[in-house]
Design an enzyme around this catalytic site. Structure first.
Site: not given
Lengths: 288, 140
Positions: A87-90
């Site tokens: 994750g952590l990709c907008g």
């Protein structure tokens, strides 16, 4: 001095977060360059094989490969969803899923059932949550995915198609437009759609096949499908790194603004405390 | 001016060769084929071996392929290779090693090895070595 203890700890914790997001931004930036190079390197292969398929669709062979023949009725669709592992990709994955689910609802309203194969952990988690019919999944492919990792999934789908349980196969992935922009895209894999006929290919002609049409075309078709899915996966990877870089950059910037604001509040509180202390001392001295 | 045909050689890892050639030789499944310009449409699987692109009289580029596909249109030859390396780049020690491993696997009848895989590995290693030898003779 006990003034603003909470504010100070808060600032420290945001600073730590900022360090992490900044590190992630830099990692994503360097990975992005690599994944983009890879994407560019694999593109000619995908283009050339697509061209051959196009030629083939315009030939008049004695043997029509099942992947080239459109079925009369479509009852069940196979969907290969390519998502990222982490994750952590907008909004990269959520945009993709939103588009996929919208398309799935449309198919549902046409009484078409859907089988899903997921590539990447995020997709697996999401579609399990909405209790879609997952028939295969592949995850933790890393930054340099290889064909061997996705052959299994493609085989599940193609077997389904050959046995007649699946009537169409589509693939969903993010298309890399530029670093700031990634577009989710749904493409039909099988049956292969022939594009407009080129001038030079008109007329009735056919290939010379060695050893025979069935063997050659089978190998070619499987390669074609694999190359499209692999290309999609590599492109999605480049998208992931780009999206992560942008997301982490804005996170670092936001952390910076937050720190500035808190620093201001802290300074004001400290100033107020000092002023108060002085006035207390002055008042005390005057009373004596 | 001699007639030429456009040749594209690509592998999944990248573009290997793109340009005009007078003649292309490729190891097709039924034997080596030589493709001249304006050849009839032709399509075939490739076996491990050497693809030779003759650019002009006396100048040709050898490539090693470990399998793949060739498509011929009158003015265009496309070779999709599973892995193509410029023949000069083949590391001989790696090739020898792979051959030794494959031969060992073939000799060891008791072990549960995949014979088909071992045989294809052997074929690949032998082809790589042949290509290397040919290159060496030519350069001498």
């Amino acid at each position: 001095m006990a003034v603003g203890k909470e504010i100070r700890t808060k600032i420290a914790s945001i600073k730590n977060t900022q360090k992490i997001t900044r590190a992630m931004e830099m990692v994503a930036a360097s990975k992005m360059r690599k994944t983009q190079d890879r994407m560019r390197a694999t593109r000619p292969y995908a283009e050339k094989i697509a061209k051959i398929i196009k030629h083939l669709a315009h030939a008049h062979p004695e043997y029509k490969h099942p992947f080239l023949v459109e079925k009369k009725q479509c009852k069940r669709i196979g969907l290969i969803v390519i998502s990222s592992d982490r994750g952590l990709c907008g909004g990269l994955n959520s945009n993709l899923f939103r588009k996929t689910v919208a398309q799935m609802q449309q198919w549902n309203s046409e009484q078409i059932e859907i089988d899903i194969c997921t590539i990447g952990q995020k997709g697996a988690g999401y579609f399990r949550n909405i209790s879609a019919n997952i028939i295969g999944q592949s995850e933790k492919l890393g930054d340099t995915p290889h064909l061997a990792d996705i052959v299994g999934i493609i085989k599940i789908m193609l077997d389904g198609y050959e046995q007649g349980t699946i009537d169409e196969i589509h693939v969903v992935h993010n298309q890399f437009v530029n670093t700031m922009k990634q577009d989710p895209q749904i493409k039909q894999l099988v049956p292969v759609k022939a594009e407009e006929i080129q001038e030079e290919l008109k007329g009735s002609w056919d290939y010379i096949y060695e050893p025979d049409a069935v063997d050659v075309l089978d190998a070619l078709m499987v390669r074609y499908i694999e190359s499209i899915v692999l290309q999609g996966l590599i492109e999605n990877n480049a998208c992931e790194q780009a999206a992560r870089m942008v997301a982490m950059k804005s996170a670092s910037d936001n952390a910076g603004t937050l720190i500035d604001e808190l620093q201001l509040v802290y300074n004001k509180a400290r100033q107020a405390a000092i002023t108060q202390e002085i006035s207390e001392i002055v008042a005390g001295a005057a009373a004596v | 001016m001699t007639m030429t045909v456009h040749v594209d050689i690509v592998s999944a890892e990248g573009e290997i060769f793109s340009g005009l050639a007078e003649m292309v030789f490729a190891p097709a499944e039924m034997g080596e084929v030589g493709i001249a310009p304006r050849h009839a449409p032709f399509i075939s699987n490739l076996v491990p071996g050497e693809v030779r692109v003759k650019v002009s009289e006396g100048e040709s580029h050898p490539f090693y392929v470990s399998g793949g596909l060739i498509e011929v249109q009158p003015h265009l030859v496309t070779i999709l290779a599973d892995t193509v390396i410029r023949a000069a780049d083949i590391d001989e020690s790696v090739a020898l090693e792979a051959r030794a491993r494959a031969e060992e696997a073939l000799a060891d009848k008791t072990a549960s090895v995949d014979y088909a895989k071992a045989r294809s590995e052997l074929a690949q290693a032998v082809m790589q070595l042949q290509t290397l030898n040919r290159l060496r003779r030519r350069s001498r």
